[in-house]
Design a protein around this motif. Structure first.
Motif, PDB file in Angstrom:
ATOM      1  N   GLU A   1      -5.963   4.161  -2.448  1.00  0.00           N
ATOM      2  CA  GLU A   1      -7.031   4.151  -3.454  1.00  0.00           C
ATOM      3  C   GLU A   1      -7.466   5.547  -3.878  1.00  0.00           C
ATOM      4  O   GLU A   1      -7.650   5.815  -5.069  1.00  0.00           O
TER       5      GLU A   1
ATOM      6  N   GLN B   1      -5.380   2.058   3.038  1.00  0.00           N
ATOM      7  CA  GLN B   1      -6.214   1.710   1.882  1.00  0.00           C
ATOM      8  C   GLN B   1      -6.826   2.949   1.243  1.00  0.00           C
ATOM      9  O   GLN B   1      -6.799   3.103   0.022  1.00  0.00           O
TER      10      GLN B   1
ATOM     11  N   ALA C   1       0.833  -1.206   0.000  1.00  0.00           N
ATOM     12  CA  ALA C   1       0.000   0.000   0.000  1.00  0.00           C
ATOM     13  C   ALA C   1       0.866   1.254   0.000  1.00  0.00           C
ATOM     14  O   ALA C   1       0.560   2.239  -0.694  1.00  0.00           O
TER      15      ALA C   1
ATOM     16  N   TYR D   1      -7.789  -1.008  -5.385  1.00  0.00           N
ATOM     17  CA  TYR D   1      -6.676  -1.542  -4.594  1.00  0.00           C
ATOM     18  C   TYR D   1      -6.464  -3.022  -4.882  1.00  0.00           C
ATOM     19  O   TYR D   1      -5.329  -3.475  -5.063  1.00  0.00           O
TER      20      TYR D   1
END
Length: 394
Positions: free
Chosen positions: A315, A311, A267, A284
């Motif tokens: 994203e 996340q 990430a 993602y």
């Protein structure tokens, strides 16, 4: 229309009773309540002026939701209809449950009834978990089923308010016993679900509640001893739970934990490549599997980063992360300023525990559990509204 509005308390009570037990029933309760709300708005039982006290939180929610949609479009709208991100957009109207409660409930006693129904709903889940633990099941689930995150998140959200209610003063003895039993049973069930992240979060938030409640050091230490003793009894009562506890010292060497560190690393790589725009809301999963998965990773089919902050940044870019933090940061700030009121403390601690748990899971994917949070949010906001009256705004 007035006759229809009179039945809304019964629907709210059914919503509270089904919230922890039946996703379809609780979802349909919300839909019926929204239909009644829009009908009342159309027939001028409500007006847009009634929304003014909620303008700040509505603005933050609107900005956050609008950026999610923009990010989804910017990312190419590549997500299939059955993806959890699309489902999040579909279920995001749950965030507005507080408006239904704030505008349609006229008596504070109904709020107490909703909380009682919610407590009974969770108590049935507790019994269900105890039965599974007695059968030596390692990770029991609530009636909501789904991922273990769904079950865990229910207790993360509800245990802090349950403790606050159990510690209330000036209530009759039967109600006091009722609140204490539900809290202790829910604490036992949460422990038996065997989610270590929830254990750690609650180990921070529950003592914080005790410290706020008991100003005397002796009373605080006595309360901590009682809480730890009860938790120890619940741990010893479940062999699987006790085995799980023994892994805490060596948790860093476990594959599930190692995998999360790898996912967080991936990430961060997405963030480094696209810090401002992200890879697009909902993208993602495909970006992780096709581009960013590390060679050391063994779980190739992960659908989220197990961290809502990473996340959202990966994203939706930095604006998405900022808007998310602004929304929940405002809820924490607003409720903390009203911490002298029981509803303020309940909302603050539930939100704090949710934010801590979000460090290790993508909590927005647990739609049914998040619906419970927005129900609790609405009850607490409405409760504060009844106390503040003229000066109320959120």
């Amino acid at each position: 229309m007035n006759k229809i509005l009179r039945i809304t308390p019964a629907i709210f009570l059914l919503f509270g009773l089904s919230a922890c037990l039946s996703e379809p029933l609780s979802r349909n309760c919300v839909r019926v309540l929204f239909l009644i709300f829009f009908a009342a708005l159309w027939t001028k039982n409500f007006s847009l002026r009634d929304l003014v006290p909620y303008s700040k939180i509505l603005l933050l929610m609107t900005m956050f939701f609008a950026w999610m949609i923009f990010s989804y479009i910017l990312g190419g709208m590549n997500v299939p209809l059955n993806h959890h991100s699309i489902e999040w957009i579909i279920f995001s109207h749950d965030m507005l449950i507080f408006l239904l409660i704030g505008l349609m409930i006229r008596h504070e006693k109904i709020l107490a009834g909703i909380l009682t129904a919610l407590g009974l709903s969770l108590m049935i889940d507790n019994i269900f978990i105890f039965l599974q633990a007695a059968q030596d099941l390692e990770r029991p689930l609530t009636f909501l089923h789904g991922a273990i995150m769904q079950s865990t998140l229910l207790y993360v959200i509800l245990l802090p308010p349950l403790l606050i209610m159990a510690l209330r003063k000036n209530i009759d003895l039967p109600r006091k016993i009722f609140d204490i039993i539900i809290f202790l049973a829910s604490l036992a069930a949460c422990i038996m679900i065997n989610t270590r992240g929830a254990w750690l979060d609650l180990a921070i938030v529950l003592p914080f509640i005790l410290a706020y409640r008991f100003k005397s050091r002796k009373k605080f230490l006595a309360a901590i001893i009682i809480l730890v003793t009860m938790a120890g009894i619940f741990l010893a009562a479940s062999p699987k739970t006790f085995q799980r506890l023994q892994t805490v010292a060596t948790v860093s060497s476990e594959q599930s934990v190692t995998e999360r560190f790898l996912m967080w690393h991936s990430a961060l790589n997405m963030i480094a490549d696209k810090p401002l725009t992200g890879v697009g809301f909902g993208n993602y999963e495909s970006a992780y599997r096709e581009i960013y998965i590390l060679d050391e990773a063994k779980e190739h089919f992960q659908g989220h980063a197990h961290n809502i902050y990473l996340q959202l940044w990966a994203e939706t870019g930095l604006p998405g992360l900022i808007l998310f933090c602004a929304l929940f940061g405002y809820i924490l700030f607003w409720s903390w300023r009203r911490a002298e009121k029981i509803y303020g403390r309940m909302l603050f601690t539930a939100t704090l525990d949710l934010m801590l748990y979000s460090l290790t899971d993508y909590t927005f994917a647990a739609f049914s559990a998040m619906r419970v949070y927005w129900l609790l949010f609405g009850v607490c906001v409405a409760g504060i509204k009844f106390e503040e009256r003229k000066n109320f705004s959120v």
